[in-house]
Design a protein around this motif. Structure first.
Motif, PDB file in Angstrom:
ATOM      1  N   PRO A  51      33.335   4.858  -3.714  1.00 55.55           N
ATOM      2  CA  PRO A  51      33.817   5.826  -2.728  1.00 55.55           C
ATOM      3  C   PRO A  51      35.342   5.897  -2.820  1.00 55.55           C
ATOM      4  N   GLY A  60      39.343   3.717   1.262  1.00 55.60           N
ATOM      5  CA  GLY A  60      39.289   3.895   2.713  1.00 55.60           C
ATOM      6  C   GLY A  60      37.974   4.492   3.190  1.00 55.60           C
ATOM      7  N   HIS A  61      37.115   4.899   2.240  1.00 57.03           N
ATOM      8  CA  HIS A  61      35.811   5.447   2.607  1.00 57.03           C
ATOM      9  C   HIS A  61      34.737   4.380   2.451  1.00 57.03           C
ATOM     10  N   GLN A  62      33.603   4.648   3.086  1.00 58.42           N
ATOM     11  CA  GLN A  62      32.438   3.790   2.907  1.00 58.42           C
ATOM     12  C   GLN A  62      31.332   4.583   2.237  1.00 58.42           C
ATOM     13  N   LEU A  63      30.406   3.846   1.635  1.00 53.49           N
ATOM     14  CA  LEU A  63      29.230   4.466   1.052  1.00 53.49           C
ATOM     15  C   LEU A  63      28.087   4.341   2.064  1.00 53.49           C
ATOM     16  N   ALA A  64      27.508   5.485   2.452  1.00 54.54           N
ATOM     17  CA  ALA A  64      26.324   5.480   3.309  1.00 54.54           C
ATOM     18  C   ALA A  64      25.103   5.488   2.392  1.00 54.54           C
ATOM     19  N   LEU A 111      21.717  11.051   5.364  1.00 54.30           N
ATOM     20  CA  LEU A 111      23.174  11.114   5.186  1.00 54.30           C
ATOM     21  C   LEU A 111      23.789  12.009   6.255  1.00 54.30           C
ATOM     22  N   MET A 125      24.403  10.476   9.522  1.00 53.64           N
ATOM     23  CA  MET A 125      25.546   9.551   9.584  1.00 53.64           C
ATOM     24  C   MET A 125      26.874  10.300   9.463  1.00 53.64           C
ATOM     25  N   PHE A 149      23.235   8.184  -1.807  1.00 45.32           N
ATOM     26  CA  PHE A 149      24.558   7.625  -1.514  1.00 45.32           C
ATOM     27  C   PHE A 149      25.483   8.732  -1.059  1.00 45.32           C
ATOM     28  N   VAL A 194      31.641   8.530   3.517  1.00 44.92           N
ATOM     29  CA  VAL A 194      32.089   8.767   4.879  1.00 44.92           C
ATOM     30  C   VAL A 194      33.403   8.002   5.083  1.00 44.92           C
ATOM     31  N   GLY A 220      36.079   5.565   6.416  1.00 49.09           N
ATOM     32  CA  GLY A 220      35.859   4.277   7.080  1.00 49.09           C
ATOM     33  C   GLY A 220      35.915   4.397   8.592  1.00 49.09           C
ATOM     34  N   GLY A 221      34.859   3.957   9.264  1.00 45.29           N
ATOM     35  CA  GLY A 221      34.827   3.963  10.721  1.00 45.29           C
ATOM     36  C   GLY A 221      34.395   5.272  11.347  1.00 45.29           C
ATOM     37  N   ALA A 255      31.540   7.053  10.607  1.00 45.22           N
ATOM     38  CA  ALA A 255      30.101   7.328  10.545  1.00 45.22           C
ATOM     39  C   ALA A 255      29.514   7.526  11.942  1.00 45.22           C
ATOM     40  N   LEU A 256      28.533   8.433  12.045  1.00 42.84           N
ATOM     41  CA  LEU A 256      27.811   8.664  13.294  1.00 42.84           C
ATOM     42  C   LEU A 256      26.693   7.643  13.384  1.00 42.84           C
ATOM     43  N   HIS A 286      35.847  -5.000   3.678  1.00 41.03           N
ATOM     44  CA  HIS A 286      36.816  -3.936   3.791  1.00 41.03           C
ATOM     45  C   HIS A 286      37.957  -4.397   4.677  1.00 41.03           C
ATOM     46  N   ALA A 312      37.641  -1.211  11.363  1.00 38.43           N
ATOM     47  CA  ALA A 312      36.813  -0.100  11.828  1.00 38.43           C
ATOM     48  C   ALA A 312      35.716   0.227  10.820  1.00 38.43           C
ATOM     49  N   ALA A 313      35.989  -0.066   9.565  1.00 38.61           N
ATOM     50  CA  ALA A 313      35.031   0.296   8.527  1.00 38.61           C
ATOM     51  C   ALA A 313      34.146  -0.888   8.180  1.00 38.61           C
ATOM     52  N   CYS A 347      21.496   5.134   7.933  1.00 38.05           N
ATOM     53  CA  CYS A 347      21.994   4.646   6.647  1.00 38.05           C
ATOM     54  C   CYS A 347      22.631   3.271   6.849  1.00 38.05           C
ATOM     55  N   ALA A 348      22.694   2.515   5.772  1.00 34.06           N
ATOM     56  CA  ALA A 348      23.573   1.354   5.736  1.00 34.06           C
ATOM     57  C   ALA A 348      24.956   1.838   5.317  1.00 34.06           C
ATOM     58  N   LEU A 349      25.978   1.061   5.638  1.00 33.47           N
ATOM     59  CA  LEU A 349      27.347   1.390   5.233  1.00 33.47           C
ATOM     60  C   LEU A 349      27.937   0.201   4.495  1.00 33.47           C
ATOM     61  N   ILE A 350      28.352   0.421   3.251  1.00 35.61           N
ATOM     62  CA  ILE A 350      29.039  -0.643   2.523  1.00 35.61           C
ATOM     63  C   ILE A 350      30.184  -0.031   1.736  1.00 35.61           C
ATOM     64  N   ALA A 351      31.118  -0.859   1.325  1.00 35.64           N
ATOM     65  CA  ALA A 351      32.222  -0.396   0.488  1.00 35.64           C
ATOM     66  C   ALA A 351      32.610  -1.520  -0.451  1.00 35.64           C
TER      67      ALA A 351
END
Lengths: 335, 335
Positions: free
Chosen positions: A42, A45-49, A82, A85, A141, A144, A146-147, A149-150, B23, B27-28, B37-41
């Protein structure tokens, strides 16, 4: 007869678009199909959902379903996660068990799958193919910030409760197939069942506005409970405000409510947002061209008059209490 | 009878370890089971290595297999793909189709799965459960520094060709089950078939040293071709140098070679490395306690004497050409 590798190559690998280059470091370029693993990252600063869904013949679809529609739906239900989120689709993997290598079926299935993937710029980056009873497992995948996500656990007391689109048409089509009732002329039920539209643009537009969100896959009543349990809240819901199609309105009250409130397979978004966001949400509904309907209010759990803890109090259009017996979808009980 | 949600909660969600916080932005924070979804980075500058594998009853395992062993193997084959890329395990999702909610089976299966997951600090972050013919689909996520992944396309002329451990025992056990031959006393064949050990530590140690790598899941001969096609190389391989267990040595030459060279289900790593890396590789073998055996040499494709393009020239221990008829594993042909 096609071998496993030529099957993957012909129907999937050769036609899949490569994952887009998102990483600033050229050495760390993404890698798609053809190695032991795919490689993606990602943006900083982003996350992978990440979400995974498994579709089984006879359970999630009929054996004679149009394979193009099946390809669409297999990816759509994942993209819907997705959307829920607030994540932007990026890539997916496909694992496929097939009873035989049927070229016509594979051609249509892969077209349905990859046409939807292209619409959302979602690259097929890997997978697995085996023989076995028909089973489709997709893992998707999304990106989103970071922080942002819904999540399901953010509902707050006083929030409005919304759903997108209309509910119940997919369940109504299932009822028509089973002979429980007949579809009126021009009913959009079949399209709802076969071609659910993931609310990808809406989900991203709700970032920073919605407090909690999920997609409705197992029926509104059951899915709402996930928000309430995670947020430790309850809700007052106007059952007759839940938006339904004109075709669904032709069904008797009990059948209509069963479809709309507990039907499953809807893939609309359900979310909570503060009262102050009403104007912003009206703008979003216009911009993404998806109706948003307010169906209730989030309430805190007050021990004196809500002994049942997280839950739903149903009202009808006149505000009178409704006692509903609804059966959500559970894969280990009959629907 | 267990519902879908209590099944997930009891056997998987409640016992899964949370994904670790990687991370820098609080916040992330990562998110595991329980949302859409799961969230990972991955850490900044790293990539996520992704692989998915689907295991089907009657194809990848027998119906009466020990469910603890099945749980182990379902994750092990995915971790092996991460090892082959030089990636460190981070998280995985599990999609499971079950003919029924059998508590004793689920207890043993989830123990086998989660015991291995804990050993490698690999968190279960999401999944899906449905009824249907038994099918296990795992998607695994690993971290690898950007640009450091071990790919299939990097083999260079003059490279040594190596394999880890010994090959063929899993196929030998299958032959014993089928009555093709008998297992000698003390044979480790069954353990090789049921409890493959993913070479996770070795894979990471090979970063910056190996030029190309993969894991051997469909048999050495067939899997090697993936390296040769992607690297546009060929190889001279000493068939009798391919390491085998003492138990496999009891089989006649033809059976032994079939098992070791085309057996499948081995999950050892096969890689190429420059001659200058021999001392470093001897050190690595000692450190990770996995034997590494040199079995051949990578050669450029010279049009005059290699008309077949990418391929393998087999030799025996005396350097004499061997003509081998080997059948790799293809899920759409009989094994």
């Amino acid at each position: 007869m096609l071998s496993e590798f030529s099957l993957i190559d012909r129907f999937f690998a050769r036609r899949a678009s490569a994952p887009s280059l998102r990483h600033p470091d050229e050495a760390a370029r993404p890698l798609g199909i053809g190695d032991d693993c795919a490689l993606i990252a990602p943006p900083v600063g982003h996350q992978l959902a990440i979400s995974t869904d498994m579709l089984v013949e006879g359970r999630h679809f009929f054996a004679d379903v149009d394979p193009y529609a099946l390809g669409h739906k297999a990816l759509a239900v994942n993209l819907s996660d997705l959307a829920a989120m607030g994540a932007a689709p990026h890539a997916f993997t496909l694992a496929l068990a097939l009873p035989r290598a049927d070229e016509a079926w594979l051609d249509a299935f892969s077209n349905g799958l990859l046409d939807l993937a292209r619409r959302f710029d979602c690259a097929l980056v890997g997978g697995d193919t085996t023989s076995g009873p028909l089973n489709i497992c997709i893992t998707v995948f999304g990106d989103v910030p970071g922080g942002a996500a819904l999540r399901r656990d953010g509902a707050q007391a006083g929030d409005d409760l919304y759903v997108s689109g209309t509910l119940g048409d997919a369940r109504a089509e299932l009822g028509a197939i089973r002979g429980e009732w007949s579809a009126p002329d021009g009913a959009c039920w079949r399209r709802a069942l076969e071609y659910p539209e993931p609310r990808v643009e809406l989900g991203q537009a709700l970032r920073g506005i919605a407090h909690a969100a999920l997609d409705i896959s197992d029926g509104l009543a059951g899915d709402l409970m996930h928000i309430f349990k995670r947020s430790n809240m309850r809700a007052l819901v106007d059952a007759d405000a839940v938006p339904v199609s004109d075709a669904l309105r032709t069904l008797p009250d009990a059948a209509r409510r069963q479809c709309a409130l507990a039907g499953g397979d809807d893939y609309e978004l359900c979310f909570t947002a503060p009262v102050s966001a009403r104007a912003a949400l009206a703008d979003i509904a216009r911009r993404v061209d998806v109706p948003l309907t307010r169906i209730g209010t989030i309430e805190p759990i007050v021990s004196t008059d809500t002994p049942g803890a997280p839950g739903i109090t149903w009202r009808d259009a006149n505000g009178a209490p409704l006692s509903l017996t609804l059966q959500g979808f559970d894969h280990f009980h009959a629907d």
